[in-house]
Design a protein around this motif. Structure first.
Motif, PDB file in Angstrom:
ATOM      1  N   ALA A 122       0.821  -1.205   0.000  1.00 57.20           N
ATOM      2  CA  ALA A 122       0.000   0.000   0.000  1.00 57.20           C
ATOM      3  C   ALA A 122       0.858   1.259   0.000  1.00 57.20           C
ATOM      4  N   LEU A 123       2.002   1.204   0.715  1.00 56.23           N
ATOM      5  CA  LEU A 123       2.902   2.345   0.838  1.00 56.23           C
ATOM      6  C   LEU A 123       4.344   1.865   0.737  1.00 56.23           C
ATOM      7  N   TYR A 124       5.193   2.687   0.122  1.00 53.09           N
ATOM      8  CA  TYR A 124       6.634   2.462   0.167  1.00 53.09           C
ATOM      9  C   TYR A 124       7.259   3.533   1.058  1.00 53.09           C
ATOM     10  N   VAL A 125       8.388   3.194   1.681  1.00 55.82           N
ATOM     11  CA  VAL A 125       9.068   4.101   2.599  1.00 55.82           C
ATOM     12  C   VAL A 125      10.484   4.354   2.093  1.00 55.82           C
ATOM     13  N   TYR A 126      10.888   5.632   2.103  1.00 53.51           N
ATOM     14  CA  TYR A 126      12.226   6.052   1.680  1.00 53.51           C
ATOM     15  C   TYR A 126      12.878   6.852   2.794  1.00 53.51           C
ATOM     16  N   ASP A 127      14.190   6.868   2.813  1.00 47.73           N
ATOM     17  CA  ASP A 127      14.967   7.579   3.827  1.00 47.73           C
ATOM     18  C   ASP A 127      15.726   8.702   3.126  1.00 47.73           C
ATOM     19  N   LEU A 128      15.389   9.952   3.464  1.00 45.03           N
ATOM     20  CA  LEU A 128      16.019  11.102   2.801  1.00 45.03           C
ATOM     21  C   LEU A 128      17.481  11.268   3.171  1.00 45.03           C
ATOM     22  N   ASP A 129      17.982  10.498   4.135  1.00 46.88           N
ATOM     23  CA  ASP A 129      19.418  10.510   4.436  1.00 46.88           C
ATOM     24  C   ASP A 129      20.169   9.452   3.632  1.00 46.88           C
ATOM     25  N   ARG A 130      19.449   8.704   2.784  1.00 53.88           N
ATOM     26  CA  ARG A 130      20.082   7.617   2.026  1.00 53.88           C
ATOM     27  C   ARG A 130      19.986   7.840   0.511  1.00 53.88           C
ATOM     28  N   ILE A 131      20.012   9.092   0.087  1.00 51.45           N
ATOM     29  CA  ILE A 131      20.067   9.368  -1.345  1.00 51.45           C
ATOM     30  C   ILE A 131      21.430   8.932  -1.875  1.00 51.45           C
ATOM     31  N   GLN A 132      21.432   8.254  -3.020  1.00 46.09           N
ATOM     32  CA  GLN A 132      22.693   7.763  -3.603  1.00 46.09           C
ATOM     33  C   GLN A 132      22.965   8.442  -4.948  1.00 46.09           C
ATOM     34  N   ARG A 133      24.237   8.738  -5.192  1.00 48.33           N
ATOM     35  CA  ARG A 133      24.648   9.246  -6.500  1.00 48.33           C
ATOM     36  C   ARG A 133      24.893   8.073  -7.449  1.00 48.33           C
ATOM     37  N   THR A 134      24.436   8.222  -8.680  1.00 46.73           N
ATOM     38  CA  THR A 134      24.782   7.214  -9.688  1.00 46.73           C
ATOM     39  C   THR A 134      26.208   7.473 -10.164  1.00 46.73           C
ATOM     40  N   THR A 135      26.809   6.464 -10.755  1.00 44.48           N
ATOM     41  CA  THR A 135      28.208   6.585 -11.185  1.00 44.48           C
ATOM     42  C   THR A 135      28.387   6.370 -12.680  1.00 44.48           C
ATOM     43  N   ALA A 136      27.277   6.069 -13.394  1.00 43.17           N
ATOM     44  CA  ALA A 136      27.351   5.851 -14.835  1.00 43.17           C
ATOM     45  C   ALA A 136      26.104   6.445 -15.477  1.00 43.17           C
ATOM     46  N   ASP A 137      26.252   6.953 -16.681  1.00 43.61           N
ATOM     47  CA  ASP A 137      25.134   7.538 -17.423  1.00 43.61           C
ATOM     48  C   ASP A 137      24.752   6.589 -18.546  1.00 43.61           C
ATOM     49  N   ALA A 138      23.779   5.734 -18.278  1.00 42.66           N
ATOM     50  CA  ALA A 138      23.349   4.737 -19.254  1.00 42.66           C
ATOM     51  C   ALA A 138      21.819   4.651 -19.240  1.00 42.66           C
ATOM     52  N   PRO A 139      21.213   4.118 -20.297  1.00 40.74           N
ATOM     53  CA  PRO A 139      19.744   4.009 -20.326  1.00 40.74           C
ATOM     54  C   PRO A 139      19.187   3.050 -19.286  1.00 40.74           C
ATOM     55  N   ALA A 140      19.998   2.111 -18.848  1.00 43.66           N
ATOM     56  CA  ALA A 140      19.525   1.094 -17.907  1.00 43.66           C
ATOM     57  C   ALA A 140      19.355   1.680 -16.509  1.00 43.66           C
ATOM     58  N   VAL A 185      25.337  -1.571 -13.908  1.00 43.76           N
ATOM     59  CA  VAL A 185      25.753  -1.694 -15.299  1.00 43.76           C
ATOM     60  C   VAL A 185      27.270  -1.861 -15.320  1.00 43.76           C
ATOM     61  N   PRO A 186      27.829  -2.308 -16.427  1.00 44.54           N
ATOM     62  CA  PRO A 186      29.292  -2.385 -16.502  1.00 44.54           C
ATOM     63  C   PRO A 186      29.910  -1.015 -16.214  1.00 44.54           C
ATOM     64  N   GLY A 187      30.736  -0.967 -15.237  1.00 46.42           N
ATOM     65  CA  GLY A 187      31.403   0.287 -14.899  1.00 46.42           C
ATOM     66  C   GLY A 187      30.739   1.088 -13.797  1.00 46.42           C
ATOM     67  N   GLY A 188      29.633   0.582 -13.245  1.00 48.42           N
ATOM     68  CA  GLY A 188      29.033   1.341 -12.148  1.00 48.42           C
ATOM     69  C   GLY A 188      27.539   1.160 -11.994  1.00 48.42           C
ATOM     70  N   TRP A 189      26.873   2.277 -11.614  1.00 54.06           N
ATOM     71  CA  TRP A 189      25.443   2.287 -11.319  1.00 54.06           C
ATOM     72  C   TRP A 189      24.772   3.376 -12.134  1.00 54.06           C
ATOM     73  N   SER A 190      23.645   3.033 -12.756  1.00 56.27           N
ATOM     74  CA  SER A 190      22.950   3.964 -13.640  1.00 56.27           C
ATOM     75  C   SER A 190      21.482   4.080 -13.237  1.00 56.27           C
ATOM     76  N   ALA A 191      20.834   5.153 -13.692  1.00 53.41           N
ATOM     77  CA  ALA A 191      19.401   5.355 -13.429  1.00 53.41           C
ATOM     78  C   ALA A 191      18.739   6.025 -14.622  1.00 53.41           C
ATOM     79  N   GLY A 192      19.074   5.568 -15.823  1.00 54.46           N
ATOM     80  CA  GLY A 192      18.434   6.113 -17.014  1.00 54.46           C
ATOM     81  C   GLY A 192      18.672   7.588 -17.221  1.00 54.46           C
ATOM     82  N   GLY A 193      19.827   8.079 -16.803  1.00 54.33           N
ATOM     83  CA  GLY A 193      20.157   9.487 -16.987  1.00 54.33           C
ATOM     84  C   GLY A 193      20.022  10.330 -15.728  1.00 54.33           C
TER      85      GLY A 193
END
Length: 444
Positions: free
Chosen positions: A232-250, A254-262
């Motif tokens: 019914a609900l999802y919970v997020y922690d605003l102290d746990r924002i993560q930076r991505t390390t790769a710029d990919a569509p996936a 991904v190979p070389g790091g972490w992506s979030a579709g841009g």
């Protein structure tokens, strides 16, 4: 950075209100003529009917499911140290424009009555298509009663992607705009994609859900999920924002790091709440369509409104859960020893198509008023705004024919900023704020 497990009680309201008043934008009337379709009168939803039977309240029971700490720690170890809201705001790359600089079409989506005190349209890069649509809002006024988080005043706006349009990789996903609202004349923002850890924190997937309601309380962000979801609900922690390390569509590893579709930032879920009686359905647990925080209860509470089809005749439910007062459970709901959260209050209303809910008890009042913003039955044009309680129901009215379709087009959720006395909301085109006193006056 402030301590997260408690509220700071510093009173800066008078000075802040002076700043806001001086910067407030006097908006011109957004509609001088209301079309025949808009002038149709919404059916009176009547008074609220309390729900007290075990059969009714039992359908609202939630089971808390927290993501194991080792899962979150494994993700952070691979992606890098989490960052907070301040870091994202320092990296803001888009601006909101004040209403005077927005198109006539944008301004026409605002409420007719009451007039917003301030309104903003989004960066054109985000509104060039309707693939992504805004629907929910919460603020640092919800997060902490002094209205400031870290060193900023912040507005969060939730957007959901269409399940059929746009890039296939984005379909049905959810993102939030983190808006720096320190200067009312210059609002800037940055996007973060909502994700869910999988495989024990070795990967994540995008949250495929409509977030029509969300509340930021202490360091947690609670968001609604799509009808039919097991949760019914999802919970997020605003102290746990993560930076991505790769710029990919996936989205994910991904190979070389972490992506979030841009997207440069992702917010991984830290938990969820699931109905103990199964997924939401018309005859079972309600599908939550709107959320808000109520600081007028003891303890503070999460209010929710059931989503039902606009113009339909199926009654909807309004209810609330208490937040935990345990410092070790900051921002989570109060639960029993088995992790179950029961409603502390519930009602039935004949209002349909509810997209915004707000509960508020005025000083000296013997009961709370519930404000509900509705979509019109045609899902086109301005919606309605009603104030209900167990004794009365009143609507905002506008135009020569006293139409009840005075609220925003494609109306979104409601968020009351206690320190400033403002209510924040969204239309399908704009972000806006108005005094609660103006909202209350419009339904008298």
């Amino acid at each position: 950075m402030k301590h997260r497990g408690r509220h700071r009680r510093r009173r800066r309201g008078a000075a802040l209100r002076a700043v806001l008043t001086g910067a407030a934008l006097a908006l011109t009337a957004t509609a001088t003529l209301i079309s025949t379709s808009q002038a149709e009168v919404t059916e009176d939803p009547g008074t609220l009917k309390p729900l007290t039977s075990a059969a009714d309240t039992g359908r609202l029971r939630l089971q808390e499911r927290l993501v194991p700490a080792r899962t979150l720690d494994r993700l952070a170890a691979s992606m890098g140290r989490p960052v907070g809201v301040d870091a994202v705001l320092r990296d803001a790359d888009r601006e909101l424009r004040e209403a005077a600089d927005c198109s006539a079409g944008d301004r026409a989506s605002l409420p007719v009555e009451p007039d917003p005190a301030r309104a903003y349209c989004w960066d054109p890069a985000d509104t060039a298509t309707t693939d992504w649509r805004p629907a929910s809002v919460t603020t640092s006024g919800d997060a902490d009663d002094d209205g400031v988080w870290g060193s900023h005043r912040v507005v969060l706006a939730g957007w959901t992607h269409s399940t059929t349009a746009g890039r296939p990789g984005e379909r049905g996903l959810a993102r939030i705009a983190l808006v720096d609202a320190d200067d009312p004349a210059h609002l800037a923002y940055r996007w973060a994609l909502l994700v869910v850890p999988v495989d024990g924190g070795r990967d994540y997937r995008g949250l495929a859900s409509g977030i029509t309601g969300m509340v930021w309380y202490e360091n947690k962000l609670l968001v609604t999920t799509t009808a039919g979801s097991a949760d019914a609900l999802y919970v997020y922690d605003l102290d746990r924002i993560q930076r991505t390390t790769a710029d990919a569509p996936a989205i994910g590893r991904v190979p070389g790091g972490w992506s979030a579709g841009g997207y440069r930032y992702v917010l991984p879920a830290v938990g969820s709440y699931r109905y103990t009686s199964g997924p939401c359905a018309a005859a079972g647990p309600p599908c939550p369509g709107a959320l808000a925080l109520d600081r007028g209860t003891a303890p503070d509470s999460l209010t929710a409104a059931e989503w039902t089809a606009p113009g339909g005749d199926r009654p909807a439910r309004l209810w609330r859960y208490a937040f935990s007062t345990d410092p070790a459970r900051a921002g989570l709901l109060a639960t029993d020893a088995a992790g179950r959260a029961d409603p502390v209050e519930a009602y039935r209303t004949r209002a349909a198509g509810i997209r915004g809910v707000l509960s508020y008890r005025a000083p000296g009042a013997d009961r709370s008023s519930w404000y509900v913003g509705q979509l019109p039955g045609t899902q086109d044009g301005h919606g309605g705004m009603w104030r209900q309680d167990t004794a009365d129901a009143r609507a905002a009215r506008c135009g020569a024919d006293a139409s009840e379709r005075c609220w925003a087009q494609g109306a979104g959720s409601l968020s009351y900023w206690q320190e400033t006395g403002e209510v924040w909301s969204l239309s399908d085109r704009m972000l806006f704020a108005l005094p609660l006193a103006a909202l209350d006056g419009s339904v008298d």
